[in-house]
Design a protein around this motif. Structure first.
Motif, PDB file in Angstrom:
ATOM      1  N   LEU A  36       0.834  -1.210   0.000  1.00 31.05           N
ATOM      2  CA  LEU A  36       0.000   0.000   0.000  1.00 31.05           C
ATOM      3  C   LEU A  36       0.869   1.260   0.000  1.00 31.05           C
ATOM      4  O   LEU A  36       0.446   2.309   0.475  1.00 31.05           O
ATOM      5  CB  LEU A  36      -0.912  -0.007   1.228  1.00 31.05           C
ATOM      6  CG  LEU A  36      -1.944  -1.138   1.282  1.00 31.05           C
ATOM      7  CD1 LEU A  36      -2.632  -1.164   2.653  1.00 31.05           C
ATOM      8  CD2 LEU A  36      -2.982  -0.990   0.177  1.00 31.05           C
ATOM      9  N   THR A  71      -6.497  -6.868   0.080  1.00 36.58           N
ATOM     10  CA  THR A  71      -6.705  -5.641   0.852  1.00 36.58           C
ATOM     11  C   THR A  71      -8.105  -5.623   1.462  1.00 36.58           C
ATOM     12  O   THR A  71      -9.092  -5.881   0.787  1.00 36.58           O
ATOM     13  CB  THR A  71      -6.525  -4.399  -0.038  1.00 36.58           C
ATOM     14  OG1 THR A  71      -5.188  -4.378  -0.549  1.00 36.58           O
ATOM     15  CG2 THR A  71      -6.764  -3.123   0.753  1.00 36.58           C
ATOM     16  N   LEU A 105      -3.631  -4.687   4.477  1.00 36.11           N
ATOM     17  CA  LEU A 105      -3.245  -5.703   3.512  1.00 36.11           C
ATOM     18  C   LEU A 105      -3.003  -7.024   4.231  1.00 36.11           C
ATOM     19  O   LEU A 105      -2.231  -7.093   5.184  1.00 36.11           O
ATOM     20  CB  LEU A 105      -1.976  -5.273   2.767  1.00 36.11           C
ATOM     21  CG  LEU A 105      -1.368  -6.310   1.813  1.00 36.11           C
ATOM     22  CD1 LEU A 105      -2.361  -6.693   0.722  1.00 36.11           C
ATOM     23  CD2 LEU A 105      -0.083  -5.784   1.199  1.00 36.11           C
TER      24      LEU A 105
END
Length: 333
Positions: free
Chosen positions: A59, A97, A159
């Protein structure tokens, strides 16, 4: 990817676009001086859309930019012309995610497939033009709807790695070394605890151009399920692994006790983890002679039942082919 670039938890602010205003317009042209209403509708505001990408593993894109705003819808116009829709904002995220409401921690959506798109924050609807409000008793309405405002939302992105095999063990058990030997990954390796502070992924090449993904999860410590150390940040990455490889060094004082502690941490964090396939692997077995290995083997057969075990040495390259064969069989059975 360097360890500092692996970002698996971010909080961001999102805002969808406002819908455009409906138009108040009366039709006028040559020889038609009192035409009826023909105001068009406003365009909808832009959505905030989440899209999965198999090419992303972190991310990192949201580490520094924390606010995203979609475009506003265009206003309606004459001749029943609808305003343009606001520009959508696409947030590309790695597979695995999970997105939660930052205030309530309610899970809003999960992205698990490449190219999957889900609207996270819908844009406001455009207002209707005065054409919609004509009636037999009110043939020239001079009003229209305003656009509906957009929505604001603060979310948490987490995540959870999507890997076939997750390496589970105490710090300094040899997980990073095993990953570096079986894959092309280059995790940080040293002879002290907590060398690995972020998960590492590697692709294990198997026979006939086949492969599977292995994740090196940072070392678990006793009490991790209660948040001790960085417990929750480590344990969540194991949730999506289909097979768990428990790595215990041959010089451990009590192999069975170490295995039970690891198992108990997983049980307390999420009991469903115990439904996954498990394999116990004794690492650093090049330190054992045949007599010690047979003695340990007999103890494991009596102490750890219903779970297969193996002896390997990453440094001496012992038992690695058999390990890949065993994992492949477990993944495909």
């Amino acid at each position: 990817m360097t360890e500092g670039n692996f970002v698996d938890y971010v909080k961001i602010n999102l805002e969808s676009g406002k819908g455009g205003k409906g138009s108040v317009h009366l039709h006028r042209e040559k020889f038609i001086t009192k035409g009826g209403p023909d105001g068009g509708d406003g365009g909808r505001g832009g959505h905030v859309i989440v899209r999965g990408s198999k090419d992303l593993w972190t991310l990192l894109n949201y580490k520094f930019k924390r606010s995203f705003r979609a475009g506003h819808g265009g206003h309606g116009a004459k001749s029943r012309s609808t305003g343009a829709d606001g520009e959508d904002v696409y947030l590309e995220v790695p597979l695995g995610t999970v997105i939660k409401d930052a205030d309530t921690e309610e899970v809003l959506l999960e992205i698990t497939e490449d190219g999957e798109e889900q609207v996270l924050v819908p844009g406001g609807l455009g207002g209707r033009g005065n054409w919609h409000f004509r009636t037999s008793t009110n043939q020239t309405p001079r009003y229209a709807q305003p656009g509906i405002p957009g929505q604001e939302l603060a979310v948490i992105m987490e995540l959870k790695l999507l890997a076939d095999v997750g390496l589970v063990g105490f710090p300094n058990a040899g997980k990073s070394t095993l990953l570096s030997v079986l894959t092309t990954a280059k995790p940080k390796i040293a002879d002290y605890e907590f060398t690995t502070l972020k998960p590492n992924l590697g692709i294990v090449k198997y026979r006939e151009f086949q492969s599977f993904v292995m994740a090196d999860i940072p070392g678990i410590i006793e009490g991790a399920a209660e948040g001790k150390g960085l417990g929750y940040y480590f344990l969540r990455h194991i949730e999506r692994n289909s097979t768990l490889l428990f790595l215990i060094p041959a010089d451990s004082k009590d192999v069975k006790n170490e295995y039970e502690i690891l198992l108990d941490e997983l049980r307390r964090y999420n009991p469903e983890m115990l439904d996954k396939e498990r394999l116990v692997v004794i690492s650093k077995s090049d330190m054992l002679d045949d007599e010690l290995k047979n003695e340990m083997k007999n103890e494991l057969e009596s102490q750890i039942k219903d779970v297969p075990f193996m002896f390997i040495s990453s440094v001496a390259q012992l038992g690695l082919v058999e390990l890949k064969d065993k994992l492949w069989k477990m993944l495909n059975d």
